[in-house]
Design an enzyme around this catalytic site. Structure first.
Site, PDB file in Angstrom:
ATOM      1  N   GLU B  31       0.796  -1.305  -0.018  1.00  8.86           N
ATOM      2  CA  GLU B  31       0.087  -0.073   0.213  1.00  8.86           C
ATOM      3  C   GLU B  31       1.071   1.235   0.023  1.00  8.86           C
ATOM      4  O   GLU B  31       2.078   1.256   0.877  1.00  8.86           O
ATOM      5  CB  GLU B  31      -1.156  -0.232   1.268  1.00  8.86           C
ATOM      6  CG  GLU B  31      -1.528   1.235   1.495  1.00  8.86           C
ATOM      7  CD  GLU B  31      -2.468   1.918   0.505  1.00  8.86           C
ATOM      8  OE1 GLU B  31      -3.277   0.831   0.053  1.00  8.86           O
ATOM      9  OE2 GLU B  31      -2.433   3.014   0.092  1.00  8.86           O
ATOM     10  N   SER B  45     -20.076   6.748   0.279  1.00  8.21           N
ATOM     11  CA  SER B  45     -21.332   7.174   0.792  1.00  8.21           C
ATOM     12  C   SER B  45     -21.742   6.160   1.994  1.00  8.21           C
ATOM     13  O   SER B  45     -22.492   6.256   3.091  1.00  8.21           O
ATOM     14  CB  SER B  45     -22.670   6.951   0.025  1.00  8.21           C
ATOM     15  OG  SER B  45     -22.441   7.896  -1.121  1.00  8.21           O
ATOM     16  N   ILE B  47     -22.545   3.196   1.598  1.00  8.01           N
ATOM     17  CA  ILE B  47     -23.942   2.465   1.372  1.00  8.01           C
ATOM     18  C   ILE B  47     -23.733   1.109   0.708  1.00  8.01           C
ATOM     19  O   ILE B  47     -23.013   0.813   0.102  1.00  8.01           O
ATOM     20  CB  ILE B  47     -24.808   3.168   0.241  1.00  8.01           C
ATOM     21  CG1 ILE B  47     -24.933   4.830   0.514  1.00  8.01           C
ATOM     22  CG2 ILE B  47     -25.917   2.526  -0.199  1.00  8.01           C
ATOM     23  CD1 ILE B  47     -26.040   4.975   1.665  1.00  8.01           C
ATOM     24  N   HIS B  49     -25.857  -1.165  -1.368  1.00  4.09           N
ATOM     25  CA  HIS B  49     -26.794  -0.882  -2.442  1.00  4.09           C
ATOM     26  C   HIS B  49     -27.609  -2.302  -2.555  1.00  4.09           C
ATOM     27  O   HIS B  49     -26.938  -3.315  -2.323  1.00  4.09           O
ATOM     28  CB  HIS B  49     -26.017  -0.660  -3.855  1.00  4.09           C
ATOM     29  CG  HIS B  49     -25.442   0.882  -3.751  1.00  4.09           C
ATOM     30  ND1 HIS B  49     -26.304   1.854  -4.011  1.00  4.09           N
ATOM     31  CD2 HIS B  49     -24.434   1.319  -3.462  1.00  4.09           C
ATOM     32  CE1 HIS B  49     -25.522   2.961  -3.899  1.00  4.09           C
ATOM     33  NE2 HIS B  49     -24.314   2.789  -3.505  1.00  4.09           N
ATOM     34  N   VAL B 172       3.951   1.229  -5.464  1.00  3.01           N
ATOM     35  CA  VAL B 172       4.531   0.186  -6.426  1.00  3.01           C
ATOM     36  C   VAL B 172       4.931   1.138  -7.686  1.00  3.01           C
ATOM     37  O   VAL B 172       4.067   2.008  -8.111  1.00  3.01           O
ATOM     38  CB  VAL B 172       3.395  -0.759  -6.709  1.00  3.01           C
ATOM     39  CG1 VAL B 172       4.009  -1.603  -8.015  1.00  3.01           C
ATOM     40  CG2 VAL B 172       3.305  -1.736  -5.690  1.00  3.01           C
ATOM     41  N   ARG B 310     -14.129   8.204  -7.440  1.00  4.67           N
ATOM     42  CA  ARG B 310     -14.496   6.919  -7.898  1.00  4.67           C
ATOM     43  C   ARG B 310     -13.540   6.629  -9.074  1.00  4.67           C
ATOM     44  O   ARG B 310     -13.111   7.536  -9.907  1.00  4.67           O
ATOM     45  CB  ARG B 310     -15.974   7.246  -8.204  1.00  4.67           C
ATOM     46  CG  ARG B 310     -16.859   7.999  -7.419  1.00  4.67           C
ATOM     47  CD  ARG B 310     -18.112   8.158  -8.130  1.00  4.67           C
ATOM     48  NE  ARG B 310     -19.301   8.814  -7.763  1.00  4.67           N
ATOM     49  CZ  ARG B 310     -19.365  10.185  -7.604  1.00  4.67           C
ATOM     50  NH1 ARG B 310     -18.380  10.775  -8.313  1.00  4.67           N
ATOM     51  NH2 ARG B 310     -20.497  10.521  -7.151  1.00  4.67           N
ATOM     52  N   GLU B 336     -15.903   1.222  -8.950  1.00  7.24           N
ATOM     53  CA  GLU B 336     -16.689   2.574  -8.471  1.00  7.24           C
ATOM     54  C   GLU B 336     -17.945   1.953  -7.733  1.00  7.24           C
ATOM     55  O   GLU B 336     -18.114   0.666  -7.534  1.00  7.24           O
ATOM     56  CB  GLU B 336     -16.959   3.396  -9.309  1.00  7.24           C
ATOM     57  CG  GLU B 336     -17.652   2.935 -10.799  1.00  7.24           C
ATOM     58  CD  GLU B 336     -17.761   4.005 -11.925  1.00  7.24           C
ATOM     59  OE1 GLU B 336     -17.935   5.180 -11.597  1.00  7.24           O
ATOM     60  OE2 GLU B 336     -18.001   3.378 -13.004  1.00  7.24           O
ATOM     61  N   CYS B 399     -11.725  11.591  23.563  1.00  8.45           N
ATOM     62  CA  CYS B 399     -12.667  12.586  22.708  1.00  8.45           C
ATOM     63  C   CYS B 399     -13.876  12.681  23.282  1.00  8.45           C
ATOM     64  O   CYS B 399     -14.662  11.656  23.512  1.00  8.45           O
ATOM     65  CB  CYS B 399     -12.762  11.672  21.272  1.00  8.45           C
ATOM     66  SG  CYS B 399     -13.977  12.147  20.376  1.00  8.45           S
ATOM     67  N   CYS B 441      -9.359  16.609  21.230  1.00  5.88           N
ATOM     68  CA  CYS B 441      -8.521  15.347  21.194  1.00  5.88           C
ATOM     69  C   CYS B 441      -7.246  15.240  20.511  1.00  5.88           C
ATOM     70  O   CYS B 441      -6.458  14.245  21.001  1.00  5.88           O
ATOM     71  CB  CYS B 441      -9.475  14.056  21.159  1.00  5.88           C
ATOM     72  SG  CYS B 441     -10.058  13.786  19.567  1.00  5.88           S
TER      73      CYS B 441
END
Lengths: 420, 481
Positions: B31, B45, B47, B49, B172, B310, B336, B399, B441
């Site tokens: 990564e 979002s 979500i 779907h 990478v 996206r 996406e 917090c 915090c």
């Protein structure tokens, strides 16, 4: 469950002064403070200018706090540090937590809210651009510099001319940073005149009124901001953009009374101040719950916080001792009109006023050579000329018991700004 | 030499890693950022779907519905917050009602269950703040909301517990095959593997095009969002989508799984694959558009705004599996929306393909479950006090807005694939996600990170790289040190 006369939420300047006054009125007091020491935000306010009204001398924030901390410790007032209040119920059961005692509950006869306020963050300002490191509310930066001893950066732009932002402009400059400018959305500063002179003018830091930040650059760390002039609608004017490189953006764009606990207890808040609606005794609409200091409305001078908090401590003690006449004889409404944004208190009962009552308020714009007028129903009682009245400086009027007694049928007191 | 290298630790890379960790294989996730969930997976979002939106027969349609069906089990195994609150796709014009029925039919063809068209009266009973112009809506009960951070982090933690290695801060630079072995080069080092998973999000076309003659092209499509305070929570109860109109694609208004309300996104194609800057126009536009479906939304209670990218591929569909000219290179490209929903299914699909290719055997000691960071808010006072007695750090609130204790923050740092930055702590514990946006915090979390990681405060970052929070000692600080 442990029982106590008065639990005070917060050990900053408001909580300390309230504790001393309540104790001196003959009740048991417990202060719950979330930090590891008393004094609240004063501990990071290492500049001077505190206490001119209260002690007739110029103290730093920690010195001012210490005067009250000493009074609290002389009285052996019970305190719990590192203790977070988690909840206040409408019947005044306070739930708190710390490492040693875990979560515990206390039944209080009265509660004094003294939690102070917090700063409005970037997110609430809808400033477009990237979200990199290097953007701080001014108070967070003040803590990092003054308490932790670390510098956030060397090239600084400040948005908002609240007092903490002005103080930090000077502080960062003294630590060797270059403060490029202070941009203020409004056509006037939100801070005290003396801070503009002592923190900006004395260091040649420009204050750009009617300007705001319209873009933030830098993917990991902030590298530049773009500021632009705003019109009367406070929207940026195209073509007025100026780019400033910087590694730090400080925000001093308003303080918000910290009333999550008050709301949980059922206390009604004023949409103008963000603090509880209180009567002459600084009691909220939940019986036995009082409020003072910046949790009630944001002050610019700590001296007034102490004065207000002492009053709350005293009235809360009276309440606990049953010295309050519970039947409110008359309730007179205080109305803010014509330039006056709010008043604290919002109502008063003349029978609960000893000899005089301080009414604090703020105006919504800058007025020059205008009058502050007080009307008892339709009759103008006072009409006082002021050279300058500004949103950044809290104003006050004093009402006397004698005045009020002269108007037995009085229903509404109106405070307004008049041109003549 | 690894059996499998996964490029990218977003939700897809981590889902694939977790699925592949069921097999006996040596696996490395590479990564470029300092943490998992640092790209598209963190800014969307949130979500799950239902699956009526994608055209029937597409990979988007298939993996959406499959992913949706897998979500309960995955979230139970991995202790991820997920609520099937259902979605409403509203239309504001009588002439669109037939299109709603067409969507319903498409959804049914895709395998979505329980779809129903509601008229305005039925709608008002379930969503009292629906916009005045709304005439009907498509009700999809299988839609839900999920914490995208937690899903990604949970996949990664579970993969790590099952032996997957993670390499962070490693971009990478090139991927190429040599004698049937894949070479993956970062600026520092070269790694080899029998198979490569390309889960590089908005960069997936870059890696694909390094190894295949069938070129693909990803355009980052920016979406601006605003997030409202939890105090404004409960204003809507379901995810409310808008039917696209002549004026363009609408925005959604939805409760998040944590009780905030989120509004967005816009859709602006950009060139820069890191261009996550919000714009005033974008923020204004989502605010204005939201009024079409929901009236009186307390948009003044915004606590933050952000933008996500996206990974839109020209073909408009997910690209999954081996290109015919690059055996052993497994694409997860063009992911996406509905990528988050599809992640469990995509991860399982890719893992299945690789298992076949590399003839992997199943691990006997695979650990399928993972426990989230303990949330003391869910305990009784007695249980909480037991915990604080054992671990006093759970008695300190760090917090205040989200009531996060020091105990939770220590857990976030100390667990597998633990947090190393303020944002890492934030995504794992919510410290700093509340209304003060870390003003209170952040100095405290910085201090805990410093202590736990054995670093100097000047080395603590917001999100890795150059995102240091303080740069040096003050003059007096220098003397104290």
């Amino acid at each position: 469950m442990r029982k106590i006369d008065i639990v005070i939420i917060g050990g900053g300047p408001a909580g300390l002064a309230a504790a001393v006054a309540a104790y001196d009125s003959g009740v048991d007091v417990l202060i719950l403070e979330r930090d590891e020491q008393l004094g609240g935000i004063l501990n990071q306010c290492i500049h001077n200018g505190f206490g001119l009204h209260t002690f007739k001398e110029e103290l730093t924030g920690p010195e001012y706090a210490y005067r009250y901390i000493r009074q609290v410790s002389h009285r052996q007032i019970d305190i719990r540090l590192n203790t977070m209040v988690m909840d206040i119920s409408p019947d005044r059961v306070v739930t708190a937590m710390n490492r040693e005692e875990g979560m515990f509950q206390i039944q209080a006869k009265a509660v004094i809210l003294a939690m102070g306020c917090r700063e409005r963050p970037r997110g609430a300002l809808n400033i477009p651009g990237y979200r990199p490191a290097g953007i701080f509310s001014a108070g967070t930066a003040q803590r990092l510099v003054n308490i932790e001893g670390y510098m956030p950066g060397k090239e600084v732009v400040i948005l908002g001319s609240g007092d903490i932002g002005l103080i930090m402009a000077r502080r960062m400059t003294l630590e060797g940073a270059k403060v490029k400018l202070v941009a203020e959305l409004m056509p006037y500063s939100g801070g005290l005149k003396r801070n503009i002179v002592q923190c900006l003018d004395d260091f040649d830091i420009p204050l750009r009124l009617s300007h705001t930040v319209v873009d933030i650059e830098g993917k990991e760390h902030i590298t530049a901001v773009t500021i632009a002039e705003v019109g009367a609608d406070r929207k940026p004017i195209r073509g007025t953009e100026e780019r400033y490189t910087c590694d730090t953006l400080l925000l001093s764009c308003g303080l918000i009374p910290e009333n999550e606990l008050s709301t949980a207890a059922g206390v009604t808040l004023s949409p103008i101040t963000g603090g509880p609606v209180v009567n002459e005794s600084l009691e909220t609409d939940i019986e036995g719950v009082f409020a003072c200091g910046n949790v009630l409305h944001v002050h610019d001078l700590v001296d007034y916080v102490s004065e207000e908090a002492a009053k709350a401590g005293q009235t809360a003690a009276w309440y606990v001792r049953g010295e309050f006449s519970r039947d409110r004889g008359r309730e007179i409404a205080l109305k803010a009109e014509d330039g006056v944004r709010y008043t604290v208190p919002a109502t008063l009962d003349p029978n609960r006023i000893e000899d005089k009552l301080t009414v604090r308020f703020r105006v919504g714009d800058v007025y020059k050579d205008a009058y502050v007028s007080v009307y008892f129903d339709d009759a103008r009682i006072t009409h006082k000329k002021k050279r300058v009245i500004a949103p950044g400086e809290m104003e006050q009027i004093i009402l006397t018991r004698k005045q009020l007694d002269e108007y037995p049928d009085l229903r509404t007191i109106t405070i307004k700004v008049e041109r003549e | 030499m690894y059996d499998i290298i996964i490029i990218g630790a977003g939700v897809i890379g981590c889902a694939a890693a977790r699925e592949l960790s069921k097999y006996n294989a040596k696996i490395l996730v590479i990564e470029k950022c300092e943490d998992v969930c640092a790209g598209t997976s963190k800014a969307n979002s949130g979500i799950v779907h239902s699956g009526y939106d994608a055209h029937s027969g597409t990979r988007k349609a298939r993996f959406n519905v499959e992913g949706n069906r897998m979500m309960d089990k995955v979230c139970e195994e991995l202790d991820v917050p997920f609520q099937r609150i259902g979605s409403l796709t509203v239309c504001t014009d009588e002439s669109q009602v037939s299109a709603l029925f067409a969507l319903k039919e498409r959804g049914e063809r895709n395998g979505v269950e329980g779809l129903r068209v509601l008229n305005r009266d039925e709608l008002l009973k379930t969503e009292p703040h629906i916009g005045d112009g709304v005439v009907a809506a498509l009700w999809a009960p299988t839609a839900g909301v999920i914490c995208p951070f937690k899903l990604t982090i949970a996949f990664a933690e579970n993969a790590a517990v099952n032996g997957v290695e993670f390499l962070f801060d490693a971009e990478v630079k090139s991927v190429f095959p040599e004698n049937g072995i894949w070479h993956v080069k970062t600026a520092e080092q070269e790694y080899t593997a029998a198979a490569v998973v390309n889960a590089a999000g908005v960069y997936a076309d870059v890696f694909h095009n390094m190894v295949s003659a069938h070129k693909i092209n990803i355009t980052p499509r920016r979406g601006d969002y605003i997030l409202l305070d939890r105090a404004a929570g409960g204003y809507v109860r379901h995810t409310i989508f808008q039917m696209p109109t002549k004026l363009g694609k609408g925005v959604l208004v939805t409760p998040t799984v944590h009780g905030n309300t989120i509004v967005g996104p816009t859709a602006v194609d950009v060139e820069d694959r890191e261009a996550t800057a919000t714009t005033a126009e974008g923020i204004d536009s989502v605010t204005q558009k939201s009024a079409l479906s929901v009236k009186g939304l307390p948009v003044r209670q915004v606590i933050t705004s952000f933008a996500g990218l996206r990974a839109h591929e020209d073909g408009g569909d997910f690209i999954l599996g081996e290109p015919d000219d690059a055996p052993g290179f497994f694409d997860c490209a063009g992911i996406e929306s509905p990528g988050l929903t599809s992640a469990p299914a995509v991860g399982a699909y890719i893992a299945g393909k690789i298992k076949e290719k590399l003839q992997l055997s199943e691990k006997e000691d695979f650990i399928p479950t993972r426990k989230d960071i303990l949330d003391p808010k869910k305990l009784t006072i007695e249980e909480r006090n037991e915990l604080i007695k054992k671990e006093p750090a759970y008695g300190t609130i760090v917090c205040r807005c989200e009531s996060v204790t020091e105990g939770e923050i220590l857990d976030a740092i100390r667990r597998p694939v633990g947090a190393r930055s303020l944002d890492g702590v934030k995504r794992r514990t919510r410290a700093g996600m509340g209304r003060c946006q870390a003003g209170f915090c952040s100095p405290k979390v910085m201090e805990i990170l410093r202590r736990e990681l054995g670093k100097d405060l000047t080395e603590i970052t917001k999100c890795g790289g150059d995102s240091r929070i303080v740069i040096e000692r003050t003059k007096d600080g220098e003397k104290d040190a």
